[in-house]
Design a protein around this motif. Structure first.
Motif, PDB file in Angstrom:
ATOM      1  N   ARG A  36       0.838  -1.212   0.000  1.00 14.30           N
ATOM      2  CA  ARG A  36       0.000   0.000   0.000  1.00 14.30           C
ATOM      3  C   ARG A  36       0.865   1.251   0.000  1.00 14.30           C
ATOM      4  N   MET A  37       1.878   1.258   0.853  1.00 11.40           N
ATOM      5  CA  MET A  37       2.747   2.431   0.921  1.00 11.40           C
ATOM      6  C   MET A  37       3.505   2.614  -0.381  1.00 11.40           C
ATOM      7  N   ALA A  38       3.920   1.526  -1.010  1.00 10.81           N
ATOM      8  CA  ALA A  38       4.617   1.622  -2.298  1.00 10.81           C
ATOM      9  C   ALA A  38       3.706   2.231  -3.357  1.00 10.81           C
ATOM     10  N   ILE A  39       2.442   1.848  -3.372  1.00  5.69           N
ATOM     11  CA  ILE A  39       1.499   2.414  -4.342  1.00  5.69           C
ATOM     12  C   ILE A  39       1.286   3.900  -4.075  1.00  5.69           C
ATOM     13  N   ILE A  40       1.132   4.264  -2.814  1.00  5.48           N
ATOM     14  CA  ILE A  40       0.931   5.675  -2.463  1.00  5.48           C
ATOM     15  C   ILE A  40       2.160   6.494  -2.851  1.00  5.48           C
ATOM     16  N   MET A  41       3.358   5.974  -2.566  1.00  5.12           N
ATOM     17  CA  MET A  41       4.584   6.694  -2.929  1.00  5.12           C
ATOM     18  C   MET A  41       4.753   6.788  -4.440  1.00  5.12           C
ATOM     19  N   ALA A  42       4.390   5.731  -5.167  1.00  4.23           N
ATOM     20  CA  ALA A  42       4.493   5.765  -6.630  1.00  4.23           C
ATOM     21  C   ALA A  42       3.563   6.828  -7.206  1.00  4.23           C
ATOM     22  N   CYS A  43       2.350   6.900  -6.691  1.00  3.06           N
ATOM     23  CA  CYS A  43       1.415   7.934  -7.165  1.00  3.06           C
ATOM     24  C   CYS A  43       1.948   9.324  -6.863  1.00  3.06           C
ATOM     25  N   PHE A  44       2.513   9.508  -5.680  1.00  2.00           N
ATOM     26  CA  PHE A  44       3.097  10.792  -5.312  1.00  2.00           C
ATOM     27  C   PHE A  44       4.213  11.167  -6.287  1.00  2.00           C
ATOM     28  N   MET A  45       5.093  10.204  -6.572  1.00  6.02           N
ATOM     29  CA  MET A  45       6.217  10.487  -7.460  1.00  6.02           C
ATOM     30  C   MET A  45       5.758  10.782  -8.887  1.00  6.02           C
ATOM     31  N   VAL A  46       4.788  10.011  -9.370  1.00  2.00           N
ATOM     32  CA  VAL A  46       4.281  10.238 -10.732  1.00  2.00           C
ATOM     33  C   VAL A  46       3.676  11.638 -10.840  1.00  2.00           C
ATOM     34  N   CYS A  47       3.046  12.088  -9.783  1.00  4.96           N
ATOM     35  CA  CYS A  47       2.396  13.399  -9.818  1.00  4.96           C
ATOM     36  C   CYS A  47       3.373  14.555  -9.631  1.00  4.96           C
ATOM     37  N   TRP A  48       4.399  14.400  -8.806  1.00  2.15           N
ATOM     38  CA  TRP A  48       5.243  15.536  -8.459  1.00  2.15           C
ATOM     39  C   TRP A  48       6.598  15.585  -9.152  1.00  2.15           C
ATOM     40  N   ILE A  49       7.129  14.483  -9.641  1.00  2.00           N
ATOM     41  CA  ILE A  49       8.444  14.534 -10.295  1.00  2.00           C
ATOM     42  C   ILE A  49       8.419  15.379 -11.569  1.00  2.00           C
ATOM     43  N   PRO A  50       7.388  15.304 -12.426  1.00  2.00           N
ATOM     44  CA  PRO A  50       7.370  16.204 -13.581  1.00  2.00           C
ATOM     45  C   PRO A  50       7.380  17.684 -13.168  1.00  2.00           C
ATOM     46  N   PHE A  51       6.675  18.000 -12.107  1.00  2.00           N
ATOM     47  CA  PHE A  51       6.639  19.362 -11.569  1.00  2.00           C
ATOM     48  C   PHE A  51       8.045  19.794 -11.140  1.00  2.00           C
ATOM     49  N   LEU A  52       8.726  18.920 -10.425  1.00  2.00           N
ATOM     50  CA  LEU A  52      10.081  19.213  -9.967  1.00  2.00           C
ATOM     51  C   LEU A  52      11.017  19.443 -11.148  1.00  2.00           C
ATOM     52  N   PHE A  53      10.995  18.541 -12.122  1.00  2.00           N
ATOM     53  CA  PHE A  53      11.880  18.684 -13.273  1.00  2.00           C
ATOM     54  C   PHE A  53      11.560  19.917 -14.101  1.00  2.00           C
ATOM     55  N   MET A  54      10.291  20.246 -14.238  1.00  2.00           N
ATOM     56  CA  MET A  54       9.924  21.435 -14.996  1.00  2.00           C
ATOM     57  C   MET A  54      10.540  22.686 -14.358  1.00  2.00           C
ATOM     58  N   TYR A  55      10.452  22.791 -13.040  1.00  2.00           N
ATOM     59  CA  TYR A  55      11.009  23.972 -12.385  1.00  2.00           C
ATOM     60  C   TYR A  55      12.526  23.940 -12.326  1.00  2.00           C
ATOM     61  N   LEU A  56      13.132  22.773 -12.276  1.00  2.00           N
ATOM     62  CA  LEU A  56      14.595  22.701 -12.372  1.00  2.00           C
ATOM     63  C   LEU A  56      15.060  23.151 -13.749  1.00  2.00           C
ATOM     64  N   ILE A  57      14.380  22.705 -14.782  1.00  2.00           N
ATOM     65  CA  ILE A  57      14.738  23.113 -16.146  1.00  2.00           C
ATOM     66  C   ILE A  57      14.568  24.621 -16.306  1.00  2.00           C
ATOM     67  N   ARG A  58      13.461  25.150 -15.821  1.00  2.00           N
ATOM     68  CA  ARG A  58      13.207  26.593 -15.935  1.00  2.00           C
ATOM     69  C   ARG A  58      14.230  27.409 -15.151  1.00  2.00           C
ATOM     70  N   SER A  59      14.731  26.851 -14.043  1.00  2.00           N
ATOM     71  CA  SER A  59      15.703  27.576 -13.222  1.00  2.00           C
ATOM     72  C   SER A  59      17.084  27.620 -13.865  1.00  2.00           C
ATOM     73  N   PHE A  60      17.507  26.528 -14.478  1.00  2.00           N
ATOM     74  CA  PHE A  60      18.861  26.439 -15.012  1.00  2.00           C
ATOM     75  C   PHE A  60      18.964  26.741 -16.498  1.00  2.00           C
ATOM     76  N   CYS A  61      17.855  26.772 -17.197  1.00  2.00           N
ATOM     77  CA  CYS A  61      17.883  27.019 -18.641  1.00  2.00           C
ATOM     78  C   CYS A  61      16.895  28.134 -18.970  1.00  2.00           C
ATOM     79  N   ALA A  62      17.401  29.351 -18.994  1.00  2.00           N
ATOM     80  CA  ALA A  62      16.536  30.507 -19.240  1.00  2.00           C
ATOM     81  C   ALA A  62      16.030  30.538 -20.681  1.00  2.00           C
TER      82      ALA A  62
END
Length: 111
Positions: A36-62
């Motif tokens: 159950r915890m693995a499923i909850i963590m996987a859903c969290f990662m699927v939802c938030w990792i694209p958000f994280l990468f988008m803002y990392l890209i925007r921060s380092f690549c103007a």
């Protein structure tokens, strides 16, 4: 099953030994909780990792361009995690399920 033994004062005391069935139930319960915890963590990662990468890209690549629609979809994917969490917890946790049934008036629990 009780096993008699003597304590330091020489008085009899008993200790309880868990049968193998209880241990296997405990192990199965722990395995289910881990899944159950693995499923909850996987859903969290699927939802938030694209958000994280988008803002990392925007921060380092103007000069990098990210489509406005893609940005909105990624942001909403992160927000969707807040909507998914109650559903996941309701599916996987009996206490949450009972509480939601009571809130929605679906419970036949007598007051």
């Amino acid at each position: 099953q009780k096993i008699p033994s003597l304590n330091f004062n020489g008085k009899p005391m008993t200790s309880t030994i868990k049968p193998a069935g209880l241990r296997s139930k405990y192990i199965l319960r722990e395995q289910r909780a881990t899944k159950r915890m693995a499923i909850i963590m996987a859903c969290f990662m699927v939802c938030w990792i694209p958000f994280l990468f988008m803002y990392l890209i925007r921060s380092f690549c103007a000069t990098c361009y990210i489509n406005v629609h893609v940005q909105a979809a990624i942001i909403w994917l992160g927000y969707a995690n807040s909507g998914i969490n109650p559903i996941l917890y309701t599916l996987f946790n009996d206490d949450f399920r009972k509480a939601f049934k009571i809130i929605l008036g679906l419970s036949s629990k007598k007051r």
